[in-house]
Design a protein around this motif. Structure first.
Motif: not given
Length: 598
Positions: A289-296, A308-317
């Protein structure tokens, strides 16, 4: 031949005289993004014009479900577009609407363009266009008395926590000037922008997945060099991209050269520090599936507080899912898209990657998810890479069309080198030149070969058999002297070619010049095919630099040695009755046009 110089102030009018505009009933990007009355996207750091009396333009496609009390777009100052009492238009937080009846807007796709004037909105200074047609706006709900201005922060869907939109939105674009009616009609039909359009603040596709992407099969890799990231201890850098992972384990979509990366292994995904470890999340829901990934990325030992890791704009635990994480790592000026060194190369698709020299906030990450154009003035942006299989914006050539480039500040010294790069689609016809200098030094197709030519019926180059009917990226290092296989270099798709004397002999001493042609030389040898994104450098690029920059958006003012960027495209003047000459400013944008009439 007569010469007509067209000042840039007339550019939009001339542009539209030659544009072929057709009106569609909906955006050409699928179904857009759905909003359910709870979702919202925040935009920050917008480089809009906030001066008193100035104007800014907002445009988007909209499908409204008919519910009142909603705002598809608003500025943080309480200046917005509002549906109320079956009317639609400008609102200044007075329960008011300066606009039109909304009866014809319900349950259908329409293109909306709103010109916001900084001041007290009125029917003279504010403008509203529906499907490219200017509307006669009036005070339809209450009164408008407050002076309002646009702001560097805005919202798609609602204002603050209220007035969120129900329906669909697509193709949002913000400009720091008022567009003309001709420009509005042209823009509504354009799926893709090059990023150097005058006054463009930003463009957001607002789709559930990227419009274009690049395939990775476990062997492909893009090496990035010269990244101006923050390497200080304790600092943070952010990497954001769209990802479609096929489920293959032990692959890395992104890594820094120091062994600090994002890794899939053991049904986990997250930060890896070269210790056979993952500090991250379960990967079960990321497959196919397509997901947007943002890794700090934190410069230190990654942990749940600093990384920090965000998937589809939501911060992950985050948690330590595989192995242990003890090594201190840092971002580096070198990095890899897909894999690390020769290993762990990605399988799936990647799109729209950006690197920032700071930790982005959640609202910035959410805004960037849908952003398709970055203008290289965003605070902390290190680079933006489109990652696609073929160009989205290009110019078609029919064996007659030609672009002449002038006043190019190249290095003409004997023995110096300059680099020309572009994307090319060649139809297979011989006797064509995709690029040539005015001195008769060019790239030439003849007798089934392609390479450097010095007007001796010659080619120093390679077989052209693999170039026909496909997009390739060409980078050519021109040596000022007698071309040879040592000093001249030819790269295809970032790979250096073994060039040799394949047609006749090369004896003439040639040099680059301040004038050049895209397609042909003078009136001969014009191309049949397509060209996209011509860039000229006053130095020889290395193989690593070429690979790093192939998909990267670059500006002249921020890139050492880059002296010209020409994003030629079909939507510019399209006429075969003469020669179009573009004169560019230092940032590679059109300054004025010289049109040479036959």
């Amino acid at each position: 031949m007569r010469k007509l110089v067209i000042n840039f102030l007339c550019f939009s009018l001339i542009l539209m005289c030659f544009n072929r505009v057709t009106f569609a009933g909906e955006p050409n990007i699928g179904n857009g993004k759905s909003f359910d009355g709870t979702e919202q996207i925040n935009f920050t750091n917008l480089s809009v014009n906030t001066a008193a009396g100035a104007k800014n333009t907002v445009e988007f496609w909209m499908y409204w479900n008919g519910i009142n009390g909603q705002m598809p777009f608003s500025w943080s100052t309480g200046y917005d577009l509002y549906f109320s009492s079956n009317y639609f238009g400008f609102n200044t937080s007075e329960g008011n609407v300066l606009g039109i009846s909304a009866n014809e807007l319900k349950g259908t796709w329409v293109h909306v363009t709103a010109i916001f004037s900084n001041g007290v909105p009125d029917s003279t200074n504010n403008e509203l266009y529906i499907n490219g047609i200017k509307q006669n706006i009036s005070q339809v709900v209450k009164t408008t008395t407050r002076s309002k201005t646009v702001s560097s922060t805005g919202y798609i869907s609602g204002y603050g926590d209220k007035y969120k939109f129900n329906g669909k939105l697509a193709h949002l674009r913000i400009w720091n000037r008022a567009l003309s009616s001709e420009e509005i009609q042209a823009s509504m039909q354009k799926n893709f922008l090059s990023g150097d359009e005058v006054g463009l603040v930003g463009s957001w596709d607002l789709t559930e997945e990227p419009q274009a992407s690049k395939n990775f099969d476990g062997t492909k890799q893009i090496q990035l060099t010269g990244l101006k990231v923050n390497v200080a201890s304790g600092a943070k850098n952010t990497v954001q991209f769209w990802m479609y992972w096929d489920g293959t384990e032990k692959v890395m979509p992104f890594s820094w050269s120091g062994g600090y990366d994002l890794y899939f292994v053991g049904n986990a995904f997250g930060f890896n520090t070269g210790e056979s470890n993952v500090y991250g999340i379960s990967s079960v829901d990321l497959k196919n599936k397509w997901v947007n990934v943002a890794a700090v990325f934190y410069n230190g030992v990654p942990d749940s507080f600093n990384a920090e890791l965000y998937i589809n704009g939501l911060k992950q635990t985050l948690s330590p899912l595989v192995g242990t994480t003890t090594a201190s790592k840092s971002a580096k000026p070198q990095a890899y898209i897909s894999g690390y060194g020769e290993k762990y190369k990605f399988k799936g698709k990647l799109a729209n990657l950006q690197i920032w020299d700071r930790g982005l906030s959640q609202s910035e990450i959410q805004s960037n998810m849908y952003r398709s154009v970055f203008t290289n003035i965003e605070t902390g942006l290190v680079g933006s890479w489109k990652l696609l299989e073929e160009p989205q914006v290009y110019k078609s050539f029919d064996g007659v069309t030609q672009f002449e480039l002038t006043d190019i500040p190249v290095n003409t010294l004997q023995g110096a080198k300059n680099t020309v790069e572009f994307w090319m689609y060649w139809d297979g016809t011989n006797g064509q030149m995709p690029f040539s200098w005015a001195t008769g030094y060019n790239l030439y197709f003849t007798s089934g070969y392609f390479g450097f030519n010095t007007l001796e019926g010659n080619v120093l180059g390679i077989s052209a058999s693999e170039l026909k009917g496909t997009w390739v990226h060409v980078a050519a290092v021109f040596y000022n002297g007698v071309p040879d296989s040592t000093n001249n270099e030819l790269y295809l798709n970032g790979v250096k070619q073994e060039i040799s004397q394949v047609v006749k002999t090369t004896t003439l001493n040639r040099a680059v010049s301040s004038s050049a042609y895209v397609s042909g030389r003078g009136d001969k040898y014009k191309l049949n095919g397509k060209i996209s994104q011509v860039r000229i450098w006053n130095k020889a690029l290395t193989e690593n630099e070429i690979q790093s920059n192939m998909y990267r958006t670059l500006s002249v003012e921020q890139t050492d040695g880059l002296i010209g960027v020409w994003n030629i495209e079909d939507d510019l003047i399209n006429s075969n009755s003469g020669t179009v000459q573009y004169v560019y400013d230092s940032a590679g944008r059109i300054n004025y046009i010289t049109y040479l009439l036959d």
